[in-house]
Write an enzyme that holds these catalytic residues in place. Structure first.
Site, mmCIF file in Angstrom:
data_model
loop_
_atom_site.group_PDB
_atom_site.id
_atom_site.type_symbol
_atom_site.label_atom_id
_atom_site.label_comp_id
_atom_site.label_asym_id
_atom_site.label_seq_id
_atom_site.Cartn_x
_atom_site.Cartn_y
_atom_site.Cartn_z
ATOM 1 N N GLY A 1 0.854 -1.182 0.000
ATOM 2 C CA GLY A 1 0.000 0.000 0.000
ATOM 3 C C GLY A 1 0.889 1.230 0.000
ATOM 4 N N ARG B 1 -14.395 2.704 11.860
ATOM 5 C CA ARG B 1 -13.450 1.745 11.290
ATOM 6 C C ARG B 1 -14.182 0.496 10.797
ATOM 7 N NH1 ARG B 1 -10.906 3.838 15.925
ATOM 8 N NH2 ARG B 1 -8.970 4.952 15.500
ATOM 9 N N GLY C 1 1.935 4.676 3.623
ATOM 10 C CA GLY C 1 3.025 3.980 2.937
ATOM 11 C C GLY C 1 4.171 4.908 2.590
ATOM 12 N N ILE D 1 -1.813 -2.558 9.454
ATOM 13 C CA ILE D 1 -2.343 -1.268 9.895
ATOM 14 C C ILE D 1 -3.785 -1.072 9.402
ATOM 15 C CG2 ILE D 1 -1.976 1.252 9.819
ATOM 16 C CD1 ILE D 1 0.945 0.836 9.493
ATOM 17 N N ASN E 1 -7.640 -0.992 8.662
ATOM 18 C CA ASN E 1 -8.817 -1.043 9.537
ATOM 19 C C ASN E 1 -9.983 -1.810 8.909
ATOM 20 O OD1 ASN E 1 -8.171 0.362 11.990
ATOM 21 N ND2 ASN E 1 -8.048 2.258 10.815
ATOM 22 N N HIS F 1 -8.938 -1.778 18.671
ATOM 23 C CA HIS F 1 -8.623 -0.452 18.138
ATOM 24 C C HIS F 1 -9.926 0.186 17.675
ATOM 25 C CE1 HIS F 1 -6.309 2.729 16.402
ATOM 26 N NE2 HIS F 1 -6.545 2.401 15.154
ATOM 27 N N GLY G 1 -0.110 4.577 -0.133
ATOM 28 C CA GLY G 1 -0.856 5.802 0.135
ATOM 29 C C GLY G 1 -0.091 6.706 1.081
#
Length: 322
Positions: free
Chosen positions: A10, A89, A15, A119, A121, A176, A12
């Site tokens: 990823g 999330r 990243g 990481i 969600n 989380h 984005g």
């Protein structure tokens, strides 16, 4: 001596931030992966061109094929859709579960010996699914949540007490999300427990309760302000702390979403607890004593996570047999 290879699944905002931080900390060479052509290559080139200024020699490569991550020592997974204002999330579950299936297949084929930090969600459910889809050892697939939530808690406490964040220790248990459990009793300022600071007149129980709630809402607060995405600097820094502890065998005690096999009375679920991360991955899960109130909140948080994993199984029934 061969350099560490760190794959970022990823490319984005998280990243790209991860890639730059890996260079600045000289943790190894970076492979940026993304399904969008040009994005990982462009970000990799941009960050590489900062290396003469920043003074690092990490090689950065952008790829659109999982073959590019082959032999990675660490994989950090950020692939998926981020939250937008008004979303929880959990709203991302259906979309991102399909992404985890693809990522899991890539890890299984090309990086079966990697230490994997997820990481994406909803974190606790996605790391659970990723471990099952990939088949990698449970000690080598962890979720980044507790380090971030604890950092937010520490920052808010430091602001309240007007002290350095370095002197604040605090951690968060559980999932989380809205059900996370910031541990006031185990949090300190230079060794002084928060309940004692209330007695000393530094703050009030009501103010601490507000800080706990702001910690729970920490991600949503940033999503609401940004309006077009979610947090990326603090999540990236948190994942780097985990990766560095693994690569350097630092054996740091960090709160992470780890697979529980009876600890805290929980089996077969990923949930946030303090763990020791070293060269063996998750080398130890630390069980702390919980009082009745903390236990009740923790059990509620675990139940929320288990509800999400059950939802995953409804979408992808094959997860039940893995």
């Amino acid at each position: 001596m061969a350099r560490n290879k760190i794959a970022l699944i990823g490319s984005g905002m998280i990243g790209g931030t991860l890639a730059h931080m890996i260079g600045l900390k000289d943790l190894g060479d970076v492979v940026l992966f993304d399904i969008a052509e040009g994005i990982p290559q462009g970000k990799g080139l941009d960050i590489a061109q900062s290396s003469p200024v920043d003074g690092f020699d990490s090689r950065l490569t952008g790829v659109n094929d999982y073959a590019g991550i082959e032999g990675a020592d660490v994989c950090i997974v950020t692939a998926g859709v981020p939250r937008k204002p008004g979303m929880s999330r959990d709203d991302l579950l259906g979309i991102n579960l399909k992404v985890m299936e693809q990522v899991g297949a890539g890890l299984k084929k090309y990086a079966p010996k990697a230490f994997v930090i997820c990481i994406t969600n909803p974190l606790d459910a996605m790391v659970w699914a990723l471990q099952k889809f990939s088949g990698l050892p449970k000690t080598h697939v962890v979720g980044m949540a507790g380090v971030l939530d604890s950092a937010r808690f520490r920052y808010f406490l430091a602001e309240e007490f007007k002290v350095s964040v370095e002197d604040v220790t605090a951690f968060v248990l559980g999932g989380h999300g809205d059900s996370m459990v910031p541990m006031i009793r185990y949090s300190t300022v230079s060794g002084i427990p928060l309940p004692d600071l209330v007695k000393m007149g530094w703050t009030s129980k009501e103010k601490l309760d507000q800080i706990v709630q702001r910690t729970r809402d920490g991600g949503a607060e940033i999503v609401g302000l940004l309006k077009t995405g979610s947090a990326y600097y603090a999540p990236a820094a948190s994942a780097i702390a985990m990766a560095e502890s693994y690569l350097k065998d630092k054996k740091r005690v960090l709160p992470c979403a780890a697979h529980l096999s009876g600890q805290y009375g929980v089996k077969g679920t990923y949930v946030g607890v303090p763990v020791v991360i070293g060269a063996g991955g998750v080398e130890r899960i630390i069980e702390i004593d919980l009082n009745k109130s903390e236990q009740k909140m923790f059990e509620s948080s675990v139940a929320t996570v288990q509800g999400l994993t059950e939802a995953c199984v409804k979408i992808a029934p094959q997860l039940a047999s893995k």
